[in-house]
Design a protein around this motif. Structure first.
Motif, PDB file in Angstrom:
ATOM      1  N   ASN A   1     115.188  41.213  65.209  1.00  0.00           N
ATOM      2  CA  ASN A   1     116.185  42.206  66.434  1.00  0.00           C
ATOM      3  C   ASN A   1     115.008  41.897  67.317  1.00  0.00           C
ATOM      4  O   ASN A   1     115.659  43.595  67.964  1.00  0.00           O
ATOM      5  CB  ASN A   1     116.421  43.298  65.769  1.00  0.00           C
ATOM      6  N   GLU A   2     114.433  41.232  67.975  1.00  0.00           N
ATOM      7  CA  GLU A   2     113.239  41.544  69.277  1.00  0.00           C
ATOM      8  C   GLU A   2     114.582  40.745  70.480  1.00  0.00           C
ATOM      9  O   GLU A   2     114.655  41.816  71.514  1.00  0.00           O
ATOM     10  CB  GLU A   2     112.482  40.921  69.622  1.00  0.00           C
ATOM     11  N   PHE A   3     115.634  40.574  70.014  1.00  0.00           N
ATOM     12  CA  PHE A   3     116.012  40.764  71.306  1.00  0.00           C
ATOM     13  C   PHE A   3     117.748  40.746  71.529  1.00  0.00           C
ATOM     14  O   PHE A   3     118.915  40.593  71.535  1.00  0.00           O
ATOM     15  CB  PHE A   3     116.433  39.055  71.734  1.00  0.00           C
ATOM     16  N   ASP A   4     118.113  42.699  70.973  1.00  0.00           N
ATOM     17  CA  ASP A   4     119.030  42.571  70.559  1.00  0.00           C
ATOM     18  C   ASP A   4     118.702  44.094  71.176  1.00  0.00           C
ATOM     19  O   ASP A   4     118.967  44.676  71.379  1.00  0.00           O
ATOM     20  CB  ASP A   4     119.394  43.834  69.028  1.00  0.00           C
ATOM     21  N   PHE A   5     119.084  43.347  73.008  1.00  0.00           N
ATOM     22  CA  PHE A   5     119.820  44.474  74.288  1.00  0.00           C
ATOM     23  C   PHE A   5     120.718  44.943  73.683  1.00  0.00           C
ATOM     24  O   PHE A   5     120.172  46.349  74.722  1.00  0.00           O
ATOM     25  CB  PHE A   5     119.583  43.305  74.935  1.00  0.00           C
ATOM     26  N   PHE A   6     121.881  44.936  72.596  1.00  0.00           N
ATOM     27  CA  PHE A   6     123.127  45.891  73.639  1.00  0.00           C
ATOM     28  C   PHE A   6     122.855  46.721  72.444  1.00  0.00           C
ATOM     29  O   PHE A   6     124.516  47.395  71.791  1.00  0.00           O
ATOM     30  CB  PHE A   6     124.169  44.645  73.704  1.00  0.00           C
ATOM     31  N   SER A   7     122.523  47.101  71.168  1.00  0.00           N
ATOM     32  CA  SER A   7     122.803  48.139  70.320  1.00  0.00           C
ATOM     33  C   SER A   7     121.647  48.998  70.416  1.00  0.00           C
ATOM     34  O   SER A   7     120.759  48.918  71.200  1.00  0.00           O
ATOM     35  CB  SER A   7     122.147  47.423  69.184  1.00  0.00           C
TER      36      SER A   7
END
Length: 76
Positions: free
Chosen positions: A70-76
């Motif tokens: 989840n290192e690129f879950d920018f929108f949560s």
């Protein structure tokens, strides 16, 4: 791979994620190169003739590990 050569692009087994909106919407396509170098090409599905970025196996595996973590879950 010569990323500007259409013949080279046609030899990539392009994949679009089943999670992509509208089954072919604004998506990223990725696929292994057919030259045996264990590299992955990435392009925008709406602009298949535009720039292609090529990653080594190590780079691709590092990216996937980050996605899974989840290192690129920018929108949560």
């Amino acid at each position: 791979m010569n990323t500007s050569n259409p013949a080279d692009r046609e030899r990539v087994a392009w994949h679009i994620s089943t999670y992509s909106p509208n089954a072919g919407g604004n998506c990223v396509e990725a696929g292994p190169l057919a030259d045996g170098t264990e590299r992955v090409a990435v392009r925008h599905s709406h602009h298949p003739d535009a720039e292609v970025i090529v990653y080594t196996r190590a780079e691709w595996e590092a990216f996937l590990a980050g996605v899974r973590n989840n290192e690129f879950d920018f929108f949560s």
